[in-house]
Design an enzyme around this catalytic site. Structure first.
Site, PDB file in Angstrom:
ATOM      1  N   HIS A   1       1.710   4.574  -2.800  1.00  0.00           N
ATOM      2  CA  HIS A   1       2.261   5.826  -2.800  1.00  0.00           C
ATOM      3  C   HIS A   1       3.476   6.411  -2.950  1.00  0.00           C
ATOM      4  CE1 HIS A   1      -1.772   6.720  -0.765  1.00  0.00           C
ATOM      5  NE2 HIS A   1      -1.432   5.893   0.477  1.00  0.00           N
TER       6      HIS A   1
ATOM      7  N   HIS B   1       0.865  -1.045   0.016  1.00  0.00           N
ATOM      8  CA  HIS B   1      -0.102   0.115   0.073  1.00  0.00           C
ATOM      9  C   HIS B   1       0.976   1.229  -0.108  1.00  0.00           C
ATOM     10  CE1 HIS B   1      -3.610   2.562   0.912  1.00  0.00           C
ATOM     11  NE2 HIS B   1      -2.786   3.193   1.725  1.00  0.00           N
ATOM     12  N   GLU B   2       1.770   1.213   0.941  1.00  0.00           N
ATOM     13  CA  GLU B   2       2.605   2.442   1.229  1.00  0.00           C
ATOM     14  C   GLU B   2       3.475   2.839  -0.238  1.00  0.00           C
ATOM     15  OE1 GLU B   2       1.623   4.598   3.060  1.00  0.00           O
ATOM     16  OE2 GLU B   2       0.345   3.374   4.444  1.00  0.00           O
TER      17      GLU B   2
END
Lengths: 497, 497
Positions: free
Chosen positions: A268, A264-265
């Protein structure tokens, strides 16, 4: 983007980016390494930096440079014009806030984050409540100063997602709610019937770190321009154009918690690493909105990380790192990581029930901002709403209203962008997957073509286009929740998963 | 120190401390965590901060506040007067440097440190030489702008040790040199005869970390206001009044390398943690000089850390952490950690030969600054001088002129303070040990009384008194090398060690 060099306004914006990225460095250190007794002084340092950046970007010098840039713009360059338009919008918003308020908010959030971390640890809402009172009062002050169309919450939503309003999001969420409840119920029933679970731990932290780093590298996250560290609440932060840092947390009973956190990160982070470096600090070099940012993290976490092809490639290495997985077939494993259940913690919620967590937060925040919900009544309101959506009640505030860092950071208005991100992710992934090169890569769990598609269609544009325009340029259609609902239905509600 | 609140000048000094400590935070991160590709942008961030601090402390506002403070001072408060005197001295020095030079130096040192780290790794002096040329030229520019009594090097020495000159230090070092050579030769001969060595490794890094942390805590280093991390070159840095960070490096073949490194840096850290917190950023709240700072690190590293009483308490725990030590008696162990030998690396040199490394650097730097030694000739000059002092020649520049970080940080003039520190340490320790409470503590390896003595006699004064005055107030006698030479002779040259 040659037109953006030699423009005085952009030199000032680059100076502001130096200050903001310095503050981001202090913020990262605050979450990862700061000794306990050092928090008050760190808050003062951050407050100084925030005030300096605010003074700079509301100065007469900045105003004159903005007007000079606007006067000189002949409209021949889309990026130049977009930068001037966005900087005008930002300037008009910034000048409405007095520097005293900005410094006060910075200090309140520094202290708030610190208080939240220990309040959460001890499930002690009363210890956090005075900080939240202060932060909510500041949010209301800001909304009044910025102005809004219909209600104060609009002003906050616009901060994170240009042009969104409480009414628009409320309408979207009202349409989604029955369908999401339906999907959630089917998904949970399917999972209960199948009852697939990962083997018991321990999953040693060192092995998790090894596995996560190899996976992040396979997604092309650049470790010479980034890192992964450990924090209570996972995040991704940008300390410079070539310094993108992710954090995660480890659960020795479940390696997928840190893995999907990292994916997820890293989503980003890949977006930040793909933004035009030379425009760092200009709208064209910065992320356009949180709804787009979150689309990148969700795409990598869910559409890639929970796909069959991904695990056909990575399951053998997972077994090497965590030998107890050897007792599972790959189908069992997939069913386990797609297990849907009614759970308390948003960041650990499955895809099928996740958005219901967001709808709840959106409602509460809107009521807090409208003065219909007092801080002291939040725990009860949270639990009541939770029971309505999920049919279960959080055992304590640590599993309820204290679980998220956002309010402690002054991030009221932020949560709805997660569901916007889910919607955007599905729409982008469906379009990208229709490209034969991307599809061929996906089938082999090789992600360079997918990343290249995202670089070209999303990352390279920075904040040049409004989110809805960007989605339409990339996918050929305006934003719509259809792909997201289809994806959830196909993955979680078909009889065999 | 109530008189120092409400003084406008001191508010400005506190603002400057916020900027400096922010830069220190970025500097710490640069050494411990910064991704490779992020170095150029970090240099730009540091350069911006350095320029801001310089602009502030040379501003008309600062000048007016200084003059106002001086005019209002009636001389009734020693601390107030000392703060004004030192800030006048700093102001007069700072205003001589243009902001362009300060920014240029900051950027050159950021890049220089990065280049040095890899040049040292590869023993590649040519890769570092252009950076050193730039840094030496900047040092000469600064010396000319500051002015000096007899030679440019004086201006640099004065930066680190108020009032010292090349001629004074040279006279001291000329007196010391024959005695140090004599002590070194006797110590090495004694060690060769005894031939005590630590057992072979590995000494696992995790066990070293555990041992070091327990020892640092036993010295009262406060971990809620500090940390220990890992870097190529050990240092201690202050990120705020309650945020003092040490670093060390680990050698799995020799646990004493990181241990004595930690005790050394903890000595610096205890001094910083003991300075008056409310005066952080004022001369009365900052360390007085490097020669005093280094006295604290040497005192804890050598006078405490290599003492018999210390190891009577800690040897059993060392055996627990590193079972191979069980083969030694405590006398063998003491002889091993006091082993003297001719070695290449300053930071790993024993007490008995250490100062000879400093005398060499002082000579070379003086010649560099006088234009008698060109950068390209440094490796040959280093090796030649080394052979004269030690009778051996470094095998490569990694073990010679590339070993220290100081030049890459623009720290010309710094080295002599290490020997001044040794001299001060011995004089302070001899006086403190004569106090019955301190002596009783030392005998049991309990160091609260010693720390209390240092807090009262050194730390609490910050920079209120000049170094020589501070030593005389604490010990009753002016600074003298006698205690240092006696200590070395007693520990290393008596027939039985």
């Amino acid at each position: 983007m040659r037109e953006c060099s030699g423009v005085k306004l952009f030199d000032l914006a680059r100076e502001r980016a130096l200050i903001h990225s310095t503050a981001a460095t202090l913020g990262w250190d605050q979450e990862t390494h700061l000794p306990d007794a050092a928090h008050p002084y760190r808050a003062a340092q951050l407050s100084w930096l925030t005030a300096k950046a605010h003074l700079l970007s509301t100065s007469d010098e900045w105003k004159a440079a903005l007007e000079e840039g606007e006067a000189a713009d002949k409209g021949g360059d889309v990026t130049l014009t977009a930068n001037l338009r966005e900087m005008r919008r930002q300037f008009d918003r910034s000048t409405k806030l007095p520097v005293e308020l900005v410094a006060r908010e910075s200090e309140a959030t520094s202290l708030g984050k610190h208080a939240w971390a220990s309040a959460r640890e001890n499930s002690d809402f009363a210890a956090f409540a005075p900080h939240l009172e202060t932060l909510l009062a500041i949010a209301r002050e800001k909304a009044e100063l910025w102005g809004y169309e219909s209600e104060p919450y609009d002003a906050l939503l616009d901060t994170y997602e240009r042009g969104s309003t409480a009414a628009k999001i409320s309408a979207l969420f009202d349409t989604l709610r029955p369908q999401l409840i339906n999907i959630g119920n089917l998904a949970v029933a399917n999972s209960e019937a199948r009852n697939a679970r990962l083997p018991a731990g321990p999953y040693p932290i060192e092995a998790q770190k090894r596995f996560n780093a190899v996976v992040a590298k396979s997604l092309s996250f650049e470790f010479n321009a980034g890192r992964i560290d450990t924090t209570t609440h996972p995040f991704c932060t940008t300390l410079g154009p070539r310094d993108i840092r992710l954090t995660t947390r480890y659960d020795t009973e479940d390696f997928t918690s840190s893995l999907f956190g990292v994916m997820h990160e890293a989503g980003h982070g890949l977006y930040e690493q793909g933004l035009p470096q030379d425009d760092f600090g200009l709208p064209s070099g910065d992320a356009v909105s949180l709804g787009i940012h979150e689309s990148q993290s969700r795409l990598w976490e869910n559409h890639v990380g929970r796909s069959q092809a991904f695990w056909e490639r990575w399951f053998p290495f997972a077994v090497e790192c965590f030998p107890q997985l050897g007792s599972l077939t790959i189908d069992d494993f997939l069913a386990a990581i797609r297990r849907a259940e009614k759970s308390y913690i948003r960041v650990e919620a499955d895809e099928a029930t996740y958005d219901l967590h967001i709808l709840l937060r959106f409602d509460l925040e809107r009521r807090m901002m409208n003065g219909e919900l007092a801080v002291k009544d939040i725990p009860a309101a949270w639990n009541e709403s939770f029971e309505k959506s999920f049919g279960i009640t959080p055992p304590d505030d640590r599993h309820g209203c204290l679980q998220d860092i956002h309010w402690s950071m002054g991030g009221l208005g932020y949560f709805s962008t997660y569901t916007l991100g889910n919607i955007n992710a599905a729409q982008l992934f469906a379009t990208a997957s229709a490209d034969p090169t991307v599809a061929a890569g996906l089938a082999k769990a090789e992600y360079k073509p997918l990343l290249a598609w995202l670089r070209t269609n999303i990352h390279a544009h920075g904040g040049t286009y409004d989110p809805a325009v960007l989605i339409e340029k990339a996918t050929g259609a305006p934003p719509s929740p259809d792909a997201h609902l289809s994806h959830l239905f196909a993955r979680y509600c078909a009889s065999a998963i």
